[in-house]
Scaffold this motif. Sequence first.
Motif, PDB file in Angstrom:
ATOM      1  N   CYS A  79      -8.473   0.016   0.904  1.00  0.00           N
ATOM      2  CA  CYS A  79      -8.931   0.975   1.914  1.00  0.00           C
ATOM      3  C   CYS A  79      -8.224   2.322   1.766  1.00  0.00           C
ATOM      4  O   CYS A  79      -8.615   3.301   2.393  1.00  0.00           O
ATOM      5  CB  CYS A  79      -8.757   0.420   3.313  1.00  0.00           C
ATOM      6  N   GLY A  80      -7.191   2.390   0.924  1.00  0.00           N
ATOM      7  CA  GLY A  80      -6.544   3.658   0.630  1.00  0.00           C
ATOM      8  C   GLY A  80      -5.520   4.130   1.641  1.00  0.00           C
ATOM      9  O   GLY A  80      -5.047   5.258   1.556  1.00  0.00           O
ATOM     10  N   LEU A  81      -5.168   3.297   2.577  1.00  0.00           N
ATOM     11  CA  LEU A  81      -4.168   3.680   3.567  1.00  0.00           C
ATOM     12  C   LEU A  81      -2.765   3.393   3.041  1.00  0.00           C
ATOM     13  O   LEU A  81      -2.563   2.471   2.255  1.00  0.00           O
ATOM     14  CB  LEU A  81      -4.395   2.913   4.867  1.00  0.00           C
ATOM     15  N   PRO A  82      -1.778   4.169   3.491  1.00  0.00           N
ATOM     16  CA  PRO A  82      -0.395   3.882   3.090  1.00  0.00           C
ATOM     17  C   PRO A  82       0.007   2.476   3.524  1.00  0.00           C
ATOM     18  O   PRO A  82      -0.451   1.976   4.547  1.00  0.00           O
ATOM     19  CB  PRO A  82       0.417   4.926   3.847  1.00  0.00           C
ATOM     20  N   ILE A  83       0.871   1.873   2.731  1.00  0.00           N
ATOM     21  CA  ILE A  83       1.354   0.526   3.040  1.00  0.00           C
ATOM     22  C   ILE A  83       2.772   0.636   3.589  1.00  0.00           C
ATOM     23  O   ILE A  83       3.633   1.283   2.994  1.00  0.00           O
ATOM     24  CB  ILE A  83       1.353  -0.349   1.777  1.00  0.00           C
ATOM     25  N   LEU A  84       3.011  -0.017   4.720  1.00  0.00           N
ATOM     26  CA  LEU A  84       4.327  -0.066   5.348  1.00  0.00           C
ATOM     27  C   LEU A  84       4.691  -1.527   5.534  1.00  0.00           C
ATOM     28  O   LEU A  84       3.997  -2.271   6.215  1.00  0.00           O
ATOM     29  CB  LEU A  84       4.298   0.664   6.699  1.00  0.00           C
ATOM     30  N   LEU A  85       5.790  -1.926   4.891  1.00  0.00           N
ATOM     31  CA  LEU A  85       6.206  -3.330   4.879  1.00  0.00           C
ATOM     32  C   LEU A  85       7.645  -3.492   5.347  1.00  0.00           C
ATOM     33  O   LEU A  85       8.450  -2.561   5.250  1.00  0.00           O
ATOM     34  CB  LEU A  85       6.111  -3.879   3.450  1.00  0.00           C
ATOM     35  N   ARG A  86       7.952  -4.696   5.778  1.00  0.00           N
ATOM     36  CA  ARG A  86       9.344  -5.053   6.081  1.00  0.00           C
ATOM     37  C   ARG A  86      10.128  -4.950   4.779  1.00  0.00           C
ATOM     38  O   ARG A  86       9.624  -5.276   3.706  1.00  0.00           O
ATOM     39  CB  ARG A  86       9.386  -6.485   6.622  1.00  0.00           C
ATOM     40  N   ARG A  87      11.357  -4.464   4.824  1.00  0.00           N
ATOM     41  CA  ARG A  87      12.168  -4.295   3.623  1.00  0.00           C
ATOM     42  C   ARG A  87      12.603  -5.664   3.096  1.00  0.00           C
ATOM     43  O   ARG A  87      13.512  -6.297   3.609  1.00  0.00           O
ATOM     44  CB  ARG A  87      13.392  -3.431   3.918  1.00  0.00           C
ATOM     45  N   ALA A  92      -2.917   3.937  -3.967  1.00  0.00           N
ATOM     46  CA  ALA A  92      -3.963   3.909  -4.997  1.00  0.00           C
ATOM     47  C   ALA A  92      -3.404   3.384  -6.311  1.00  0.00           C
ATOM     48  O   ALA A  92      -4.107   2.678  -7.050  1.00  0.00           O
ATOM     49  CB  ALA A  92      -4.550   5.306  -5.184  1.00  0.00           C
ATOM     50  N   ARG A  93      -2.136   3.692  -6.625  1.00  0.00           N
ATOM     51  CA  ARG A  93      -1.521   3.179  -7.856  1.00  0.00           C
ATOM     52  C   ARG A  93      -1.449   1.652  -7.837  1.00  0.00           C
ATOM     53  O   ARG A  93      -1.652   1.004  -8.864  1.00  0.00           O
ATOM     54  CB  ARG A  93      -0.121   3.759  -8.036  1.00  0.00           C
ATOM     55  N   ILE A  94      -1.167   1.097  -6.670  1.00  0.00           N
ATOM     56  CA  ILE A  94      -1.133  -0.362  -6.552  1.00  0.00           C
ATOM     57  C   ILE A  94      -2.529  -0.912  -6.826  1.00  0.00           C
ATOM     58  O   ILE A  94      -2.694  -1.891  -7.562  1.00  0.00           O
ATOM     59  CB  ILE A  94      -0.651  -0.799  -5.150  1.00  0.00           C
ATOM     60  N   GLY A  95      -3.536  -0.290  -6.244  1.00  0.00           N
ATOM     61  CA  GLY A  95      -4.908  -0.722  -6.459  1.00  0.00           C
ATOM     62  C   GLY A  95      -5.307  -0.662  -7.919  1.00  0.00           C
ATOM     63  O   GLY A  95      -5.993  -1.553  -8.430  1.00  0.00           O
ATOM     64  N   GLU A  96      -4.883   0.387  -8.615  1.00  0.00           N
ATOM     65  CA  GLU A  96      -5.182   0.516 -10.043  1.00  0.00           C
ATOM     66  C   GLU A  96      -4.470  -0.570 -10.848  1.00  0.00           C
ATOM     67  O   GLU A  96      -5.043  -1.168 -11.752  1.00  0.00           O
ATOM     68  CB  GLU A  96      -4.762   1.899 -10.549  1.00  0.00           C
ATOM     69  N   HIS A  97      -3.206  -0.817 -10.485  1.00  0.00           N
ATOM     70  CA  HIS A  97      -2.414  -1.815 -11.212  1.00  0.00           C
ATOM     71  C   HIS A  97      -3.029  -3.206 -11.093  1.00  0.00           C
ATOM     72  O   HIS A  97      -3.033  -3.977 -12.052  1.00  0.00           O
ATOM     73  CB  HIS A  97      -0.977  -1.825 -10.685  1.00  0.00           C
ATOM     74  N   TYR A  98      -3.538  -3.537  -9.908  1.00  0.00           N
ATOM     75  CA  TYR A  98      -4.092  -4.867  -9.672  1.00  0.00           C
ATOM     76  C   TYR A  98      -5.620  -4.869  -9.679  1.00  0.00           C
ATOM     77  O   TYR A  98      -6.240  -5.830  -9.207  1.00  0.00           O
ATOM     78  CB  TYR A  98      -3.575  -5.425  -8.347  1.00  0.00           C
ATOM     79  N   SER A  99      -6.232  -3.845 -10.245  1.00  0.00           N
ATOM     80  CA  SER A  99      -7.695  -3.788 -10.260  1.00  0.00           C
ATOM     81  C   SER A  99      -8.267  -4.944 -11.071  1.00  0.00           C
ATOM     82  O   SER A  99      -7.634  -5.465 -12.005  1.00  0.00           O
ATOM     83  CB  SER A  99      -8.179  -2.468 -10.850  1.00  0.00           C
ATOM     84  N   ARG A 100      -9.465  -5.324 -10.738  1.00  0.00           N
ATOM     85  CA  ARG A 100     -10.149  -6.413 -11.441  1.00  0.00           C
ATOM     86  C   ARG A 100     -10.251  -6.114 -12.931  1.00  0.00           C
ATOM     87  O   ARG A 100     -10.001  -6.973 -13.765  1.00  0.00           O
ATOM     88  CB  ARG A 100     -11.534  -6.598 -10.845  1.00  0.00           C
ATOM     89  N   GLU A 101     -10.588  -4.870 -13.252  1.00  0.00           N
ATOM     90  CA  GLU A 101     -10.764  -4.490 -14.641  1.00  0.00           C
ATOM     91  C   GLU A 101      -9.461  -4.601 -15.428  1.00  0.00           C
ATOM     92  O   GLU A 101      -9.429  -5.107 -16.542  1.00  0.00           O
ATOM     93  CB  GLU A 101     -11.305  -3.057 -14.740  1.00  0.00           C
ATOM     94  N   ARG A 102      -8.366  -4.116 -14.851  1.00  0.00           N
ATOM     95  CA  ARG A 102      -7.076  -4.162 -15.541  1.00  0.00           C
ATOM     96  C   ARG A 102      -6.603  -5.598 -15.725  1.00  0.00           C
ATOM     97  O   ARG A 102      -6.148  -5.991 -16.799  1.00  0.00           O
ATOM     98  CB  ARG A 102      -6.023  -3.357 -14.790  1.00  0.00           C
ATOM     99  N   VAL A 103      -6.695  -6.391 -14.664  1.00  0.00           N
ATOM    100  CA  VAL A 103      -6.244  -7.780 -14.744  1.00  0.00           C
ATOM    101  C   VAL A 103      -7.089  -8.558 -15.752  1.00  0.00           C
ATOM    102  O   VAL A 103      -6.559  -9.335 -16.548  1.00  0.00           O
ATOM    103  CB  VAL A 103      -6.256  -8.435 -13.349  1.00  0.00           C
ATOM    104  N   PHE A 160       6.199  -2.166  -6.997  1.00  0.00           N
ATOM    105  CA  PHE A 160       6.869  -1.153  -7.822  1.00  0.00           C
ATOM    106  C   PHE A 160       7.253   0.107  -7.046  1.00  0.00           C
ATOM    107  O   PHE A 160       7.201   1.215  -7.589  1.00  0.00           O
ATOM    108  CB  PHE A 160       5.992  -0.779  -9.024  1.00  0.00           C
ATOM    109  N   GLY A 161       7.616  -0.053  -5.798  1.00  0.00           N
ATOM    110  CA  GLY A 161       8.064   1.090  -5.006  1.00  0.00           C
ATOM    111  C   GLY A 161       6.948   1.972  -4.477  1.00  0.00           C
ATOM    112  O   GLY A 161       7.217   3.007  -3.870  1.00  0.00           O
ATOM    113  N   ASN A 162       5.708   1.575  -4.655  1.00  0.00           N
ATOM    114  CA  ASN A 162       4.577   2.388  -4.197  1.00  0.00           C
ATOM    115  C   ASN A 162       4.169   2.044  -2.769  1.00  0.00           C
ATOM    116  O   ASN A 162       2.998   1.847  -2.468  1.00  0.00           O
ATOM    117  CB  ASN A 162       3.384   2.209  -5.144  1.00  0.00           C
ATOM    118  N   TYR A 163       5.131   1.957  -1.894  1.00  0.00           N
ATOM    119  CA  TYR A 163       4.895   1.612  -0.499  1.00  0.00           C
ATOM    120  C   TYR A 163       6.048   2.147   0.337  1.00  0.00           C
ATOM    121  O   TYR A 163       7.082   2.556  -0.187  1.00  0.00           O
ATOM    122  CB  TYR A 163       4.807   0.090  -0.343  1.00  0.00           C
ATOM    123  N   LEU A 164       5.861   2.133   1.626  1.00  0.00           N
ATOM    124  CA  LEU A 164       6.937   2.470   2.557  1.00  0.00           C
ATOM    125  C   LEU A 164       7.539   1.168   3.048  1.00  0.00           C
ATOM    126  O   LEU A 164       6.831   0.170   3.184  1.00  0.00           O
ATOM    127  CB  LEU A 164       6.378   3.244   3.757  1.00  0.00           C
TER     128      LEU A 164
END
Length: 105
Positions: A3-11, A53-64, A20-24
């Motif tokens: 959905c393209g929204l920033p990701i915020l996770l528990r540390r 978006a980098r996370i989405g690219e890394h785990y995209s169906r095409e790349r995997v 890979f650090g592409n989140y808050l």
Amino acid sequence: VRCGLPILLRRLSIYEVIYFGNYLDAADNAEFMERLTALRDEGYRAEQRRKTARIGEHYSRERVLRLWVELYDRVGKERADRKAAGKGGMKAGGKAAGKAGRADR
């Protein structure tokens, strides 16, 4: 991610390995509030969306899919090379070597 929204996770350390650090991240409720408040800034929010978006690219169906195809191709080539070199894992008489490949069971 899609959905393209920033990701915020528990540390948690596992997230660094996965994303890979592409989140808050935040360690507690106060930090969560700080991160959410910071996302009100349009430029900062856009930067975080790019990271997502980098996370989405890394785990995209095409790349995997490409990674799996490369793996199977490499394993197949290595197996063919071993077989051609006479190290195909077969004993004299055509029986497979080792416990997992024993043909005499």
